[in-house]
Design a protein around this motif. Structure first.
Motif, PDB file in Angstrom:
ATOM      1  N   ALA A   1     -34.345  69.894  58.198  1.00 18.73           N
ATOM      2  CA  ALA A   1     -34.602  71.233  57.507  1.00 18.73           C
ATOM      3  C   ALA A   1     -33.244  71.558  56.994  1.00 18.73           C
ATOM      4  O   ALA A   1     -33.245  72.284  55.964  1.00 18.73           O
ATOM      5  N   LEU A   2     -32.163  71.318  57.854  1.00 20.84           N
ATOM      6  CA  LEU A   2     -30.909  72.019  57.307  1.00 20.84           C
ATOM      7  C   LEU A   2     -30.099  71.274  56.852  1.00 20.84           C
ATOM      8  O   LEU A   2     -28.940  71.630  56.354  1.00 20.84           O
ATOM      9  N   ASP A   3     -30.475  69.889  56.541  1.00 16.80           N
ATOM     10  CA  ASP A   3     -29.700  68.986  55.858  1.00 16.80           C
ATOM     11  C   ASP A   3     -28.324  68.509  56.654  1.00 16.80           C
ATOM     12  O   ASP A   3     -27.328  68.491  55.876  1.00 16.80           O
ATOM     13  N   LEU A   4     -28.451  68.367  57.913  1.00 13.45           N
ATOM     14  CA  LEU A   4     -27.344  68.167  58.549  1.00 13.45           C
ATOM     15  C   LEU A   4     -27.472  66.465  59.095  1.00 13.45           C
ATOM     16  O   LEU A   4     -27.594  66.061  60.246  1.00 13.45           O
ATOM     17  N   SER A   5     -27.041  65.960  57.952  1.00 14.88           N
ATOM     18  CA  SER A   5     -27.425  64.272  58.302  1.00 14.88           C
ATOM     19  C   SER A   5     -26.416  63.592  59.243  1.00 14.88           C
ATOM     20  O   SER A   5     -26.502  62.461  59.871  1.00 14.88           O
ATOM     21  N   ASP A   6     -25.199  64.436  59.640  1.00 11.47           N
ATOM     22  CA  ASP A   6     -24.152  63.840  60.638  1.00 11.47           C
ATOM     23  C   ASP A   6     -24.801  63.993  62.133  1.00 11.47           C
ATOM     24  O   ASP A   6     -24.561  62.807  62.799  1.00 11.47           O
ATOM     25  N   TYR A   7     -25.620  64.885  62.207  1.00 13.86           N
ATOM     26  CA  TYR A   7     -26.209  65.190  63.526  1.00 13.86           C
ATOM     27  C   TYR A   7     -27.319  63.984  63.633  1.00 13.86           C
ATOM     28  O   TYR A   7     -27.626  63.555  64.554  1.00 13.86           O
ATOM     29  N   ILE A   8     -28.272  64.024  62.488  1.00 11.28           N
ATOM     30  CA  ILE A   8     -29.106  63.220  62.639  1.00 11.28           C
ATOM     31  C   ILE A   8     -28.855  61.496  63.094  1.00 11.28           C
ATOM     32  O   ILE A   8     -29.038  61.107  63.673  1.00 11.28           O
ATOM     33  N   LEU A   9     -27.703  61.343  62.119  1.00 13.46           N
ATOM     34  CA  LEU A   9     -27.109  59.919  62.598  1.00 13.46           C
ATOM     35  C   LEU A   9     -26.253  59.947  63.844  1.00 13.46           C
ATOM     36  O   LEU A   9     -26.733  58.790  64.599  1.00 13.46           O
ATOM     37  N   ARG A  10     -25.886  60.815  64.440  1.00 16.11           N
ATOM     38  CA  ARG A  10     -25.284  60.713  65.864  1.00 16.11           C
ATOM     39  C   ARG A  10     -26.234  60.854  66.997  1.00 16.11           C
ATOM     40  O   ARG A  10     -25.948  60.103  67.984  1.00 16.11           O
ATOM     41  N   THR A  11     -27.533  61.187  66.567  1.00 19.28           N
ATOM     42  CA  THR A  11     -28.636  61.326  67.610  1.00 19.28           C
ATOM     43  C   THR A  11     -29.536  59.916  67.368  1.00 19.28           C
ATOM     44  O   THR A  11     -30.717  60.159  68.004  1.00 19.28           O
ATOM     45  N   TRP A  12     -29.026  59.141  66.481  1.00 18.73           N
ATOM     46  CA  TRP A  12     -29.960  58.001  66.258  1.00 18.73           C
ATOM     47  C   TRP A  12     -29.436  56.902  66.992  1.00 18.73           C
ATOM     48  O   TRP A  12     -28.076  56.516  67.236  1.00 18.73           O
ATOM     49  N   HIS A  13     -30.262  55.869  67.844  1.00 24.67           N
ATOM     50  CA  HIS A  13     -29.622  54.578  68.535  1.00 24.67           C
ATOM     51  C   HIS A  13     -28.877  53.780  67.691  1.00 24.67           C
ATOM     52  O   HIS A  13     -29.382  53.623  66.240  1.00 24.67           O
ATOM     53  N   PRO A  14     -27.909  53.392  67.934  1.00 28.07           N
ATOM     54  CA  PRO A  14     -26.800  52.376  66.879  1.00 28.07           C
ATOM     55  C   PRO A  14     -27.698  51.192  66.522  1.00 28.07           C
ATOM     56  O   PRO A  14     -27.310  50.557  65.366  1.00 28.07           O
ATOM     57  N   ASP A  15     -28.501  50.635  67.382  1.00 24.08           N
ATOM     58  CA  ASP A  15     -29.336  49.428  67.229  1.00 24.08           C
ATOM     59  C   ASP A  15     -30.489  49.673  65.908  1.00 24.08           C
ATOM     60  O   ASP A  15     -30.706  48.618  65.135  1.00 24.08           O
ATOM     61  N   THR A  16     -30.682  50.957  65.781  1.00 21.47           N
ATOM     62  CA  THR A  16     -31.897  51.188  64.586  1.00 21.47           C
ATOM     63  C   THR A  16     -31.483  51.943  63.486  1.00 21.47           C
ATOM     64  O   THR A  16     -32.037  52.500  62.615  1.00 21.47           O
ATOM     65  N   ARG A  17     -30.189  52.558  63.746  1.00 20.03           N
ATOM     66  CA  ARG A  17     -29.664  53.746  62.818  1.00 20.03           C
ATOM     67  C   ARG A  17     -29.232  53.122  61.480  1.00 20.03           C
ATOM     68  O   ARG A  17     -28.701  52.045  61.254  1.00 20.03           O
ATOM     69  N   PRO A  18     -29.690  53.780  60.403  1.00 17.41           N
ATOM     70  CA  PRO A  18     -29.039  53.361  59.038  1.00 17.41           C
ATOM     71  C   PRO A  18     -27.660  53.714  58.775  1.00 17.41           C
ATOM     72  O   PRO A  18     -27.076  54.678  59.702  1.00 17.41           O
ATOM     73  N   ALA A  19     -27.091  52.707  58.163  1.00 23.00           N
ATOM     74  CA  ALA A  19     -25.595  53.467  57.694  1.00 23.00           C
ATOM     75  C   ALA A  19     -25.141  54.838  57.139  1.00 23.00           C
ATOM     76  O   ALA A  19     -24.521  55.189  57.343  1.00 23.00           O
ATOM     77  N   LEU A  20     -26.348  55.154  56.575  1.00 22.00           N
ATOM     78  CA  LEU A  20     -26.100  56.437  55.872  1.00 22.00           C
ATOM     79  C   LEU A  20     -27.472  57.184  55.505  1.00 22.00           C
ATOM     80  O   LEU A  20     -28.389  56.341  55.334  1.00 22.00           O
ATOM     81  N   LEU A  21     -27.627  58.467  55.319  1.00 23.26           N
ATOM     82  CA  LEU A  21     -28.965  59.214  54.972  1.00 23.26           C
ATOM     83  C   LEU A  21     -28.772  59.690  53.540  1.00 23.26           C
ATOM     84  O   LEU A  21     -27.480  60.279  53.439  1.00 23.26           O
TER      85      LEU A  21
END
Length: 129
Positions: A47-67
């Protein structure tokens, strides 16, 4: 991307009365206590467009390279429908939720059952189930 930070005295995007007592501390680095708390904080980050946080809290095996941010997408309400696992003694848990949004003004709903796992002693989002 810096995102649009919520003022601390305002309601949290996840539905809690105060951002400063809910998702704010998690966005600032405090680990989530359990999968539902992480789910709420990730919804608020979308909602706040905090893509760094979203990526940081995503498992590295399934995380996209960027949002990619979508300026027409607005996340408006979260309903946590069911949770399983995710206790102090669990290595994983699930959260079933309904996220309400507006896509260029058109209302929509995302229903998902998400899997969360512990990674490096922190809860992270793994994948939909």
């Amino acid at each position: 991307m810096a995102g649009k930070r919520a003022p601390r005295a305002r309601a949290c995007p996840c539905g809690s009365p105060t951002y400063a007592r809910c998702c704010g501390p998690l966005h600032d680095g405090r680990p989530a206590e359990n999968p539902p708390a992480l789910m709420r904080s990730r919804f608020s980050a979308f909602a706040l467009d905090l893509s760094d946080y979203i990526l940081r809290t995503w498992h590295p095996d399934t995380r996209p390279a960027l949002l990619q941010s979508d300026p027409g997408m607005r996340w408006v309400r979260l309903e946590v429908l069911e949770t399983t696992g995710g206790t102090l003694f669990d290595a994983e848990g699930t959260v079933t939720f309904r996220a309400h949004f507006r896509d260029n003004g058109t209302p929509g709903v995302l229903d998902e059952k998400s899997r969360f796992v512990r990674h490096n002693a922190r809860w992270v989002y793994h994948s939909p189930m």
